[in-house]
Design an enzyme around this catalytic site. Structure first.
Site, PDB file in Angstrom:
ATOM      1  N   GLU A 264       0.890  -1.169   0.000  1.00 54.10           N
ATOM      2  CA  GLU A 264       0.000   0.000   0.000  1.00 54.10           C
ATOM      3  C   GLU A 264       0.919   1.208   0.000  1.00 54.10           C
ATOM      4  O   GLU A 264       1.532   1.525   1.015  1.00 54.10           O
ATOM      5  CB  GLU A 264      -0.860   0.033   1.270  1.00 54.10           C
ATOM      6  CG  GLU A 264      -1.760  -1.150   1.438  1.00 54.10           C
ATOM      7  CD  GLU A 264      -3.070  -1.005   0.684  1.00 54.10           C
ATOM      8  OE1 GLU A 264      -3.320   0.073   0.104  1.00 54.10           O
ATOM      9  OE2 GLU A 264      -3.828  -1.984   0.662  1.00 54.10           O
ATOM     10  N   GLU A 398       4.995  12.634  -4.645  1.00 53.19           N
ATOM     11  CA  GLU A 398       4.241  12.755  -3.406  1.00 53.19           C
ATOM     12  C   GLU A 398       5.052  13.541  -2.367  1.00 53.19           C
ATOM     13  O   GLU A 398       6.224  13.248  -2.152  1.00 53.19           O
ATOM     14  CB  GLU A 398       3.941  11.365  -2.852  1.00 53.19           C
ATOM     15  CG  GLU A 398       3.130  11.432  -1.591  1.00 53.19           C
ATOM     16  CD  GLU A 398       2.891  10.059  -0.990  1.00 53.19           C
ATOM     17  OE1 GLU A 398       3.854   9.291  -0.867  1.00 53.19           O
ATOM     18  OE2 GLU A 398       1.731   9.782  -0.646  1.00 53.19           O
TER      19      GLU A 398
HETATM   20  P1  NAD Z   1       8.905   4.266   4.563  1.00 48.06           P
HETATM   21  O1  NAD Z   1       8.744   3.392   3.391  1.00 48.06           O
HETATM   22  O2  NAD Z   1      10.174   4.981   4.748  1.00 48.06           O
HETATM   23  O3  NAD Z   1       8.689   3.438   5.903  1.00 48.06           O
HETATM   24  C1  NAD Z   1       7.592   2.589   6.105  1.00 48.06           C
HETATM   25  C2  NAD Z   1       8.053   1.417   6.919  1.00 48.06           C
HETATM   26  O4  NAD Z   1       9.011   0.711   6.175  1.00 48.06           O
HETATM   27  C3  NAD Z   1       8.714   1.784   8.251  1.00 48.06           C
HETATM   28  O5  NAD Z   1       8.313   0.862   9.235  1.00 48.06           O
HETATM   29  C4  NAD Z   1      10.190   1.617   7.946  1.00 48.06           C
HETATM   30  O6  NAD Z   1      10.945   1.290   9.066  1.00 48.06           O
HETATM   31  C5  NAD Z   1      10.157   0.470   6.970  1.00 48.06           C
HETATM   32  N1  NAD Z   1      11.330   0.405   6.109  1.00 48.06           N
HETATM   33  C6  NAD Z   1      12.114   1.422   5.667  1.00 48.06           C
HETATM   34  N2  NAD Z   1      13.123   0.950   4.914  1.00 48.06           N
HETATM   35  C7  NAD Z   1      12.981  -0.390   4.861  1.00 48.06           C
HETATM   36  C8  NAD Z   1      13.706  -1.440   4.235  1.00 48.06           C
HETATM   37  N3  NAD Z   1      14.811  -1.223   3.515  1.00 48.06           N
HETATM   38  N4  NAD Z   1      13.256  -2.709   4.382  1.00 48.06           N
HETATM   39  C9  NAD Z   1      12.148  -2.973   5.089  1.00 48.06           C
HETATM   40  N5  NAD Z   1      11.445  -2.027   5.737  1.00 48.06           N
HETATM   41  C10 NAD Z   1      11.851  -0.739   5.618  1.00 48.06           C
HETATM   42  O7  NAD Z   1       7.652   5.204   4.513  1.00 48.06           O
HETATM   43  P2  NAD Z   1       7.235   6.275   5.595  1.00 48.06           P
HETATM   44  O8  NAD Z   1       8.052   7.464   5.303  1.00 48.06           O
HETATM   45  O9  NAD Z   1       7.282   5.689   6.950  1.00 48.06           O
HETATM   46  O10 NAD Z   1       5.694   6.489   5.248  1.00 48.06           O
HETATM   47  C11 NAD Z   1       5.255   7.467   4.390  1.00 48.06           C
HETATM   48  C12 NAD Z   1       4.884   6.857   3.070  1.00 48.06           C
HETATM   49  O11 NAD Z   1       3.907   5.837   3.228  1.00 48.06           O
HETATM   50  C13 NAD Z   1       4.264   7.854   2.149  1.00 48.06           C
HETATM   51  O12 NAD Z   1       4.840   7.733   0.889  1.00 48.06           O
HETATM   52  C14 NAD Z   1       2.787   7.478   2.117  1.00 48.06           C
HETATM   53  O13 NAD Z   1       2.061   7.800   1.013  1.00 48.06           O
HETATM   54  C15 NAD Z   1       2.818   6.027   2.326  1.00 48.06           C
HETATM   55  N6  NAD Z   1       1.570   5.601   2.931  1.00 48.06           N
HETATM   56  C16 NAD Z   1       0.704   4.873   2.171  1.00 48.06           C
HETATM   57  C17 NAD Z   1      -0.507   4.464   2.702  1.00 48.06           C
HETATM   58  C18 NAD Z   1      -1.483   3.636   1.911  1.00 48.06           C
HETATM   59  O14 NAD Z   1      -2.467   3.166   2.444  1.00 48.06           O
HETATM   60  N7  NAD Z   1      -1.251   3.392   0.645  1.00 48.06           N
HETATM   61  C19 NAD Z   1      -0.824   4.778   4.016  1.00 48.06           C
HETATM   62  C20 NAD Z   1       0.080   5.533   4.753  1.00 48.06           C
HETATM   63  C21 NAD Z   1       1.284   5.920   4.194  1.00 48.06           C
END
Ligand code: NAD
Length: 494
Positions: A264, A398
């Protein structure tokens, strides 16, 4: 909820905490911790375990053992349901404590957090608890000499990686259906929003969830998240977060056991205003709320405003008025409409997008700055940028912050072209008095959810999931269950 109740909780010390593995709180294998910084004032709230690869492997092993011995997967559905219903009840009973803890950790305004976080999480857990003993297998329409049965089996170990914007709500979207279907789970909360979700995991154990069925490991995504992605013993990986991480998770799966990966991801959702908008001022207020609530850190945020040229100036003026009427401030004050940006890193990224928008010819009509710096917290004024071209960074990337880009269009065909001109497809909205046009737009805009004469706000009965680079698979509704089961055929010669 009233302000006095919030005030009683807002500065209670938060004890440091470890992972939850096998139902026990445990420190990182090397004893490392990481500071949790509150975006409200930049202070250190507490510490959590900084997980290691060994910690993640221990959590996965615990989940695997619990799955194989059937302590949850083999429990009668009615008994599983009882535990999950009790969990939902405990989340509700502790809603304010959970919400305040979450807000101190991630900065969401309390008015939104109380509903969207514990409120929604409890509702989601209850929804899947109630569903779990109403899901049947199938008997296939075979010839009379055979019996074809289709069993719906749990997948085994589910890895769930959660973002920071709505940790409890999004956590429950994964945990509810995963646990309801009898799986064991390893949870990886986000670095900058783990506390309320970890507390929710405690409550699952208080509700009677057997140890080992739900393990949670805190720490860095690049360390423990990667270890989960590369594990040979995680069967399904579910994720909400950025596209960059989503891409990595698919690579991890390809490099390890080809686990199923459900993503997502983000969006750049168009909110499309036609000149026959039923109530212009109301639409402008909803459009402002649809981008600025939770400081724009909402996956379905209507971050692109497409306005028919005939009403462009009038509509933009109304949105600016609505934005300027939203109080930015301490998210624990009930009068606050827009809380803190989740982290300093995110705030800097948001401001960088505003600079880029200006350099690409956009005009900042309101906002654009960091504010309330004297608090030590991370606050940004709601920002409206007009004159954003289809090629501009503000159209294509975004922000995930309180920044609205405005583009005008002249007719329906151009609105559709603009709406579909990004790699994303998560959400959208259309405002019109013309019913036929509303239906045409719902069909024409490539997206997972389309709002008509409203924006945001859908309950748990409908699926949420993106198309294109907004992801695959769905959270919420009965459709989400498909991610957490395997279909197994039994072909029986009679
Ligand atoms: P992110 O991808 O940096 O982090 C999300 C999660 O992934 C965190 O728990 C992080 O620790 C983990 N993560 C980071 N690097 C990783 C790796 N190499 N391997 C495995 N896990 C890893 O995103 P964010 O900055 O925390 O969240 C914001 C983003 O999420 C925005 O782009 C937003 O649009 C998206 N988002 C989407 C939805 C949806 O329903 N589609 C909902 C909320 C947020």
């Amino acid at each position: 909820m009233d302000q006095t109740q919030i005030d009683a909780l807002r500065s209670i010390p938060v004890p440091p905490r470890g992972h939850i593995i096998d139902g026990q709180s445990v420190a990182a294998s090397d004893g490392a911790t990481m500071d949790i910084v509150s975006p409200i004032d930049g202070s250190v709230l507490t510490q959590v375990a900084r997980g290691t690869v060994a910690d993640m492997q221990a959590a996965i092993a615990s989940a695997r053992a619990s799955f194989e011995d059937g302590r949850w997967s083999g429990m009668p559905p009615a008994a599983r349901k009882k535990v999950l219903l009790k969990w939902a009840e405990l989340i509700e009973a502790n809603a304010l404590e959970l919400a305040v803890l979450g807000v101190r950790d991630n900065g969401t305004e309390i008015n939104m957090a109380i509903k969207a976080e514990p409120g929604s999480a409890a509702g989601t857990i209850r929804y899947y608890a109630e569903a779990l003993d109403k899901i049947y297998g199938e008997i296939a329409p075979t010839s009379a000499d055979v019996l074809g049965l289709v069993h719906k089996e749990p997948v085994g170990v589910v890895g769930a990686i959660i973002p920071w914007n709505f940790p409890m709500m999004i956590g429950a979207w994964k945990l509810g259906p995963a646990l309801a279907m009898g799986n064991s789970v390893v949870l990886k909360p986000a670095e900058t929003a783990s506390l309320s979700l970890m507390r929710m995991v405690d409550l699952a154990h208080e509700a009677g969830l057997p140890p080992g069925v739900l393990n949670a490991v805190t720490g860095e995504g690049a360390v423990v998240g990667e270890a989960m992605g590369l594990s040979m013993d995680v069967d399904v990986l579910v994720f909400t977060g950025s596209g960059g991480t989503g891409r990595r998770l698919m690579e991890y799966a390809a490099r390890s056991n080809m686990k199923r990966v459900y993503l997502e991801l983000g969006g750049k959702s168009p909110n499309i205003i036609f000149a026959d908008v039923p109530n212009l001022d109301e639409a402008a207020k909803v459009a402002a709320g649809g981008i600025f609530r939770n400081a724009g850190q909402v996956c379905v945020a209507g971050s692109r405003l497409l306005v028919e040229a005939a009403i462009h100036d009038e509509f933009v003026a109304a949105v600016v008025k609505a934005a300027e009427a939203m109080t930015v401030g301490n998210p624990l004050d009930m009068t606050t409409a827009i809380g803190a940006v989740n982290s300093e890193v995110q705030l800097r990224a948001n401001l960088g997008f505003v600079d880029t928008a200006k350099s690409e010819g956009g005009e900042v009509i309101t906002g654009g700055d960091r504010i309330l710096q004297e608090t030590g917290g991370y606050y940004m004024a709601p920002t409206v940028v007009t004159g954003v071209t289809p090629e501009a960074t503000l159209t294509q990337k975004e922000v995930f912050g309180p920044v609205l880009g405005v583009t005008s269009f002249t007719d329906e065909a151009e609105a559709i072209r603009l709406a579909n001109a990004t790699v994303y497809g998560l959400a959208g909205g259309v405002w019109t008095s013309n019913l036929s046009r509303a239906h045409r737009m719902v069909k024409a805009v490539r997206t997972g959810v389309m709002h008509v004469n409203t924006y945001g706000g859908a309950d748990g009965t409908v699926p949420l999931g993106g198309v294109g680079q907004s992801g695959n698979g769905h959270d919420k509704s009965l459709h989400a269950i498909e991610k957490y089961i395997n279909l197994k055929t039994a072909w029986i010669k009679l």
